[in-house]
Each structure stands twice: as structure tokens, then as C-alpha cells.
Design a protein around this motif. Structure first.
Motif, short mmCIF file in Angstrom:
data_model
loop_
_atom_site.label_atom_id
_atom_site.label_comp_id
_atom_site.label_asym_id
_atom_site.label_seq_id
_atom_site.Cartn_x
_atom_site.Cartn_y
_atom_site.Cartn_z
N HIS A 17 0.89 -1.30 0.14
CA HIS A 17 -0.18 -0.13 -0.24
C HIS A 17 0.91 1.22 0.05
N TYR A 18 1.78 1.47 1.07
CA TYR A 18 2.91 2.42 0.96
C TYR A 18 3.66 2.39 -0.27
N HIS A 19 4.14 1.53 -0.74
CA HIS A 19 4.71 1.49 -2.21
C HIS A 19 3.96 2.16 -3.18
N ASN A 20 2.76 1.79 -3.23
CA ASN A 20 1.89 2.48 -4.35
C ASN A 20 1.81 4.01 -4.08
N LYS A 21 1.52 4.17 -2.85
CA LYS A 21 1.55 5.77 -2.46
C LYS A 21 2.84 6.41 -2.88
N LEU A 22 3.95 5.86 -2.55
CA LEU A 22 5.13 6.53 -2.95
C LEU A 22 5.15 6.52 -4.74
N VAL A 23 4.93 5.47 -5.39
CA VAL A 23 4.90 5.61 -6.69
C VAL A 23 3.91 6.63 -7.42
N ASN A 24 2.91 6.92 -6.64
CA ASN A 24 2.06 7.93 -7.09
C ASN A 24 2.68 9.39 -6.73
N ILE A 25 3.35 9.58 -5.55
CA ILE A 25 3.94 10.63 -5.05
C ILE A 25 5.07 10.99 -6.17
N ARG A 26 5.62 9.89 -6.67
CA ARG A 26 6.85 10.31 -7.59
C ARG A 26 6.31 10.65 -8.96
N ASN A 27 5.18 9.84 -9.50
CA ASN A 27 4.64 10.35 -10.74
C ASN A 27 4.27 11.78 -10.64
N GLU A 28 3.61 12.23 -9.57
CA GLU A 28 3.18 13.55 -9.42
C GLU A 28 4.15 14.53 -9.32
N MET A 29 5.30 13.85 -8.55
CA MET A 29 6.50 15.03 -8.70
C MET A 29 7.09 15.01 -10.01
N MET A 30 7.14 14.07 -10.81
CA MET A 30 7.76 14.17 -12.17
C MET A 30 6.69 14.93 -13.02
N MET A 31 5.54 14.85 -13.12
CA MET A 31 4.56 15.66 -13.53
C MET A 31 4.60 17.06 -13.30
N LEU A 32 4.70 17.41 -11.83
CA LEU A 32 4.89 18.83 -11.53
C LEU A 32 6.27 19.35 -12.07
N HIS A 33 7.35 18.66 -12.12
CA HIS A 33 8.63 18.87 -12.71
C HIS A 33 8.63 19.44 -14.07
N GLU A 34 7.81 18.63 -14.93
CA GLU A 34 7.60 18.68 -16.32
C GLU A 34 6.89 20.04 -16.51
N LYS A 35 5.73 20.18 -15.74
CA LYS A 35 5.02 21.49 -15.79
C LYS A 35 5.69 22.62 -15.45
N THR A 36 6.61 22.65 -14.44
CA THR A 36 7.52 23.85 -14.15
C THR A 36 8.67 23.87 -15.24
N SER A 37 8.89 22.99 -15.94
CA SER A 37 10.13 23.17 -16.94
C SER A 37 9.39 23.85 -18.01
N LYS A 38 8.23 23.48 -18.48
CA LYS A 38 7.43 24.09 -19.62
C LYS A 38 7.08 25.53 -19.15
N LEU A 39 6.75 25.97 -17.78
CA LEU A 39 6.81 27.27 -17.43
C LEU A 39 7.85 27.97 -17.67
N LYS A 40 9.08 27.57 -17.17
CA LYS A 40 10.21 28.17 -17.12
C LYS A 40 10.63 28.26 -18.73
N VAL A 41 10.31 27.55 -19.65
CA VAL A 41 10.60 27.69 -21.00
C VAL A 41 9.70 28.93 -21.66
N SER A 42 8.46 28.86 -21.29
CA SER A 42 7.29 29.74 -21.94
C SER A 42 7.69 31.18 -21.35
N VAL A 43 8.20 31.17 -20.11
CA VAL A 43 8.58 32.58 -19.29
C VAL A 43 9.82 33.21 -19.99
N ILE A 44 10.74 32.28 -20.24
CA ILE A 44 11.98 32.78 -20.88
C ILE A 44 11.70 33.31 -22.39
#
Length: 113
Positions: A86-113
């Protein structure tokens, strides 16, 4: 004077007892022992057998109790593994969310620059 109440209650008893025949006492004792001894020996062996059976029963019960303890520890391990999954699944979900947030922030940085 001396009345009948003054006489000792044991007075004259020794003379009233017949002579004890030692041989007769020995024979009576042997007869009594031979009458009861077989029953007592059977009772003794039955009690010994019962005691041995109780020891075997106690050992068997101890084995069964240890099996139940093992089962409980296996159930505890099973619960622990499902909790870990159960906790492993939670960690996988958090990791996926962090990767998605990282991609979004990277796109935002690219669009701001």
C-alpha cells in the motif's frame, strides 16, 4: 470403701485377650495382601499408562500451540506485506506527481524565458 466405680476400666482386659497366634496373623496378612495386590497392581499400571498418555497429550498440545503461534506470525507478516505494498503504491503515485510537476515547471520556465 471401695466401690465398683473405683475399679480401672482396663482392669482384667489383658486376661480376657486370647493369645495371638503369630503364624495365623502372618497367614491372614498374606491372604489379605494376595487378595488386594493384583487389583492394586492393575490400578498402578493403569495409572502409569494414563500418566504416559497425559504426557503425550501435553506434548501434542504444545506442538499445536506452537503451530497456531506460527500461523499468527504468518498472518502478521501477511498484513505487514500488504501494508508495505500500500505504501509502495503511495510512493509511486507521489513520484509520478512530482515528475508531472517537474515537467510543468520546466514548460513554464521555457515559456517565461
Amino acid at each position: 470403701g471401695v466401690g465398683p466405680s473405683d475399679a480401672s476400666p482396663d482392669e482384667g482386659v489383658v486376661e480376657d485377650l486370647p493369645l495371638i497366634d503369630e503364624k495365623a496373623v502372618e497367614q491372614l496378612t498374606e491372604g489379605l495382601v494376595s487378595y488386594y495386590l493384583p487389583d492394586l497392581q492393575r490400578s498402578k499400571s493403569a495409572l502409569q499408562e494414563l500418566t504416559q498418555n497425559q504426557v503425550v497429550l501435553l506434548e501434542t498440545l504444545e506442538q499445536e500451540i506452537s503451530k497456531f503461534r506460527e500461523c499468527n506470525s504468518i498472518l502478521d507478516l501477511d498484513a505487514l506485506f500488504s501494508e508495505a505494498k500500500h505504501y509502495h503504491n503511495k510512493l509511486v503515485n507521489i513520484r509520478n506527481e512530482m515528475m508531472m510537476l517537474h515537467e510543468k515547471t520546466s514548460k513554464l520556465k521555457v515559456s517565461v524565458i
